[in-house]
Design a protein around this motif. Structure first.
Motif, PDB file in Angstrom:
ATOM      1  N   VAL A  28      37.326  13.107  -0.603  1.00  0.00           N
ATOM      2  CA  VAL A  28      35.828  13.058  -0.049  1.00  0.00           C
ATOM      3  C   VAL A  28      35.910  11.814   0.658  1.00  0.00           C
ATOM      4  O   VAL A  28      36.558  10.639   0.076  1.00  0.00           O
ATOM      5  CB  VAL A  28      35.086  13.342  -1.478  1.00  0.00           C
ATOM      6  N   ILE A  29      35.304  11.903   1.783  1.00  0.00           N
ATOM      7  CA  ILE A  29      35.322  10.531   2.595  1.00  0.00           C
ATOM      8  C   ILE A  29      33.747  10.076   2.826  1.00  0.00           C
ATOM      9  O   ILE A  29      33.171  11.027   3.290  1.00  0.00           O
ATOM     10  CB  ILE A  29      36.020  10.680   3.965  1.00  0.00           C
ATOM     11  N   LEU A  30      33.398   8.825   2.429  1.00  0.00           N
ATOM     12  CA  LEU A  30      32.106   8.543   2.837  1.00  0.00           C
ATOM     13  C   LEU A  30      32.094   7.736   3.926  1.00  0.00           C
ATOM     14  O   LEU A  30      32.866   6.497   4.143  1.00  0.00           O
ATOM     15  CB  LEU A  30      31.763   7.759   1.587  1.00  0.00           C
ATOM     16  N   THR A  31      31.400   7.895   5.080  1.00  0.00           N
ATOM     17  CA  THR A  31      31.245   7.105   6.429  1.00  0.00           C
ATOM     18  C   THR A  31      30.029   6.555   6.770  1.00  0.00           C
ATOM     19  O   THR A  31      28.943   7.311   6.354  1.00  0.00           O
ATOM     20  CB  THR A  31      31.685   8.205   7.497  1.00  0.00           C
ATOM     21  N   LEU A  32      30.052   5.304   6.908  1.00  0.00           N
ATOM     22  CA  LEU A  32      28.654   4.529   7.408  1.00  0.00           C
ATOM     23  C   LEU A  32      28.502   4.363   8.869  1.00  0.00           C
ATOM     24  O   LEU A  32      29.671   4.058   9.509  1.00  0.00           O
ATOM     25  CB  LEU A  32      28.851   3.116   6.633  1.00  0.00           C
ATOM     26  N   TRP A  33      27.362   4.733   9.367  1.00  0.00           N
ATOM     27  CA  TRP A  33      27.050   4.532  10.953  1.00  0.00           C
ATOM     28  C   TRP A  33      25.930   3.597  10.834  1.00  0.00           C
ATOM     29  O   TRP A  33      24.813   3.952  10.081  1.00  0.00           O
ATOM     30  CB  TRP A  33      26.805   5.696  11.346  1.00  0.00           C
ATOM     31  N   ASN A 108      31.174  26.406  -8.939  1.00  0.00           N
ATOM     32  CA  ASN A 108      32.024  25.651  -9.851  1.00  0.00           C
ATOM     33  C   ASN A 108      31.118  24.647 -10.624  1.00  0.00           C
ATOM     34  O   ASN A 108      30.695  23.532  -9.771  1.00  0.00           O
ATOM     35  CB  ASN A 108      33.413  25.293  -9.349  1.00  0.00           C
ATOM     36  N   ALA A 109      30.924  24.573 -11.773  1.00  0.00           N
ATOM     37  CA  ALA A 109      29.999  23.319 -12.529  1.00  0.00           C
ATOM     38  C   ALA A 109      30.681  22.455 -13.066  1.00  0.00           C
ATOM     39  O   ALA A 109      30.290  21.625 -13.853  1.00  0.00           O
ATOM     40  CB  ALA A 109      29.011  24.178 -13.375  1.00  0.00           C
ATOM     41  N   THR A 110      32.028  22.635 -13.054  1.00  0.00           N
ATOM     42  CA  THR A 110      33.115  21.499 -13.683  1.00  0.00           C
ATOM     43  C   THR A 110      33.858  20.622 -12.755  1.00  0.00           C
ATOM     44  O   THR A 110      33.887  19.452 -13.152  1.00  0.00           O
ATOM     45  CB  THR A 110      33.719  22.357 -14.694  1.00  0.00           C
ATOM     46  N   GLU A 111      34.443  21.140 -11.744  1.00  0.00           N
ATOM     47  CA  GLU A 111      35.263  20.633 -10.908  1.00  0.00           C
ATOM     48  C   GLU A 111      34.387  19.734  -9.802  1.00  0.00           C
ATOM     49  O   GLU A 111      33.666  20.457  -9.126  1.00  0.00           O
ATOM     50  CB  GLU A 111      36.330  21.375 -10.402  1.00  0.00           C
ATOM     51  N   ALA A 112      34.623  18.585  -9.551  1.00  0.00           N
ATOM     52  CA  ALA A 112      33.937  17.712  -8.463  1.00  0.00           C
ATOM     53  C   ALA A 112      34.852  16.380  -8.040  1.00  0.00           C
ATOM     54  O   ALA A 112      35.782  16.239  -8.604  1.00  0.00           O
ATOM     55  CB  ALA A 112      32.757  17.079  -9.022  1.00  0.00           C
ATOM     56  N   LEU A 113      34.725  16.191  -6.692  1.00  0.00           N
ATOM     57  CA  LEU A 113      35.338  15.153  -6.146  1.00  0.00           C
ATOM     58  C   LEU A 113      34.173  14.037  -5.764  1.00  0.00           C
ATOM     59  O   LEU A 113      33.408  14.341  -5.327  1.00  0.00           O
ATOM     60  CB  LEU A 113      36.055  15.648  -4.933  1.00  0.00           C
ATOM     61  N   LEU A 114      34.787  12.693  -5.945  1.00  0.00           N
ATOM     62  CA  LEU A 114      33.987  11.673  -5.815  1.00  0.00           C
ATOM     63  C   LEU A 114      34.689  10.821  -4.409  1.00  0.00           C
ATOM     64  O   LEU A 114      35.904  10.764  -4.373  1.00  0.00           O
ATOM     65  CB  LEU A 114      33.974  10.515  -7.032  1.00  0.00           C
ATOM     66  N   SER A 115      33.696  10.155  -3.765  1.00  0.00           N
ATOM     67  CA  SER A 115      34.317   9.296  -2.708  1.00  0.00           C
ATOM     68  C   SER A 115      34.320   7.761  -3.377  1.00  0.00           C
ATOM     69  O   SER A 115      33.911   7.535  -4.201  1.00  0.00           O
ATOM     70  CB  SER A 115      33.145   9.354  -1.654  1.00  0.00           C
TER      71      SER A 115
END
Length: 399
Positions: A28-33, A108-115
């Motif tokens: 997961v990529i968080l981008t700022l503009w 899916n309520a259990t698996e998640a990805l964080l940036s």
């Protein structure tokens, strides 16, 4: 029954195993503009959360924020969420802090990805300002607008981050509908004249030697009516004009809404396609999202933000009140010292006047023959032991 359930559970377990294995290959990529963590008061920002890697999942997103001294983020109308996009309209000092996003596969309520987090540092300094004409956050498709970079940014270019295309960042001079000049002349700012298309909705800013300008957001509309509000913050106490502009037709009256609530009804100044609303003595109570609608309610514009710039004295009010309290302490001490001194001075002058008056001879009155009574002067006592006549004889010449 058990023989049927066991294969079912095995199938679910196998699916979860494949899901976890596939998630390990994703990021997961968080981008700022604009791509600069130093942000300016009053400008617009966009955070985008994207999942990189081969995936066929649909995703839902959650956003998190951590700021110094706060346990949770208060909801603000300036903060708008739309799936993997998080936009901030008119940045304030309270918007500083860490931001990050979470992507979770649908179903899916259990698996998640964080940036990884991005930290926004809000600068209190005035940024180099990008100039826009006309000064409006919303424009019609086909309208022409002009962007000019600040003069103190040499070799500057106008950049646009389009909202219609994910992560679509281009130099405006590359657009077929924009004519840009002075892009590469040292000491001169870049200027672009643009014929608006739908793809021109998004963030605009300038970059050049020495940094970047503030970022502004434009919405290019194909609808029948737009709400025109200033793209820059309006100084507190000043006046500003908002307008409801129709693409075509004749509308003599429009209704203006603030934050979804009916606030004003205005008549057109003449036959035309625009109804104006003038706000006098603008204050914090005027800030918010505005939209307008035709008198019959059939035509309604998108909402547009009106930002109010606080005066310096209102920002420094706690410091002013603190210094004011110190001034009162000093004044009180001076008063407490001066009052006793004034009392002593008045008492001394009164005593001196009384003493002098008792020694004066009142014209037109005879001096008593029997003698002058003894006179007491506060702590000092003077006795006249001789009679007045005897004293006169002693003082007579030739005695």
């Amino acid at each position: 029954m058990n023989m049927i359930l066991i294969p079912s559970w095995l199938g679910v377990a196998a699916f979860l195993h494949l899901l976890v294995a596939s998630l390990e290959d994703l990021k997961v990529i968080l981008t700022l503009w604009p791509p600069d963590t130093k942000v300016f008061l009053g400008e617009c920002l966009l955070l985008q959360c994207t999942v990189e890697g081969n995936s066929t999942f649909g995703w839902r997103y959650r956003w998190f924020r951590s700021e110094p001294g706060a346990s949770r983020m208060e909801k603000s109308p300036r903060h708008m969420l739309s799936g993997g996009s998080y936009s901030i309209t008119a940045v304030t000092s309270e918007d500083g802090g860490r931001y990050w996003c979470q992507a979770q596969p649908n179903g899916n309520a259990t698996e998640a990805l964080l940036s990884r987090p991005i930290t926004l540092n809000v600068s209190g300094l005035d940024p180099p300002s990008l100039t826009l004409a006309p000064n409006s956050r919303q424009l019609f498709i086909g309208e022409t607008f002009t962007l000019q970079c600040p003069k103190n940014l040499t070799n500057s270019s106008v950049w646009v981050q389009s909202q219609t295309l994910t992560n679509h960042l281009t130099k405006l001079s590359d657009s077929m509908t924009a004519t840009c000049s002075s892009q590469n002349n040292p000491g001169r700012s870049g200027t672009c004249v643009v014929s608006a298309t739908r793809g021109h909705s998004g963030l605009y800013w300038c970059e050049g030697a020495g940094g970047r300008s503030n970022a502004i957001h434009l919405t290019i509309s194909s609808g029948p009516v737009i709400m025109r509000t200033p793209v820059y913050s309006v100084p507190q106490g000043s006046s500003t004009v908002l307008s409801c502009r129709y693409r075509k037709g004749n509308y003599t009256k429009s209704t203006f809404f603030r934050n979804g609530v009916k606030a004003y009804t205005c008549n057109s100044s003449g036959v035309g396609t625009e109804t104006k609303l003038t706000l006098e003595n603008v204050g914090e109570e005027h800030e918010g999202f505005y939209k307008c609608a035709s008198q019959d309610g059939k035509l309604e514009s998108p909402q547009s933000w009106l930002s109010v710039k606080r005066n310096l004295f209102s920002v420094d009010e706690p410091a002013s009140s603190s210094s004011g309290s110190w001034i009162w302490v000093v004044v009180s001490c001076i008063i407490m010292i001066l009052i006793p001194l004034a009392y002593l001075l008045i008492h001394h002058l009164r005593h001196k006047m009384l003493y002098t008056h008792s020694c004066w001879t009142i014209p037109g009155e005879e001096t008593p023959a029997g003698g002058l009574p003894a006179t007491k002067q506060d702590g000092t006592e003077v006795q006249w032991d001789l009679s007045w006549m005897e004293m006169s004889n002693l003082l007579s010449p030739g005695t």
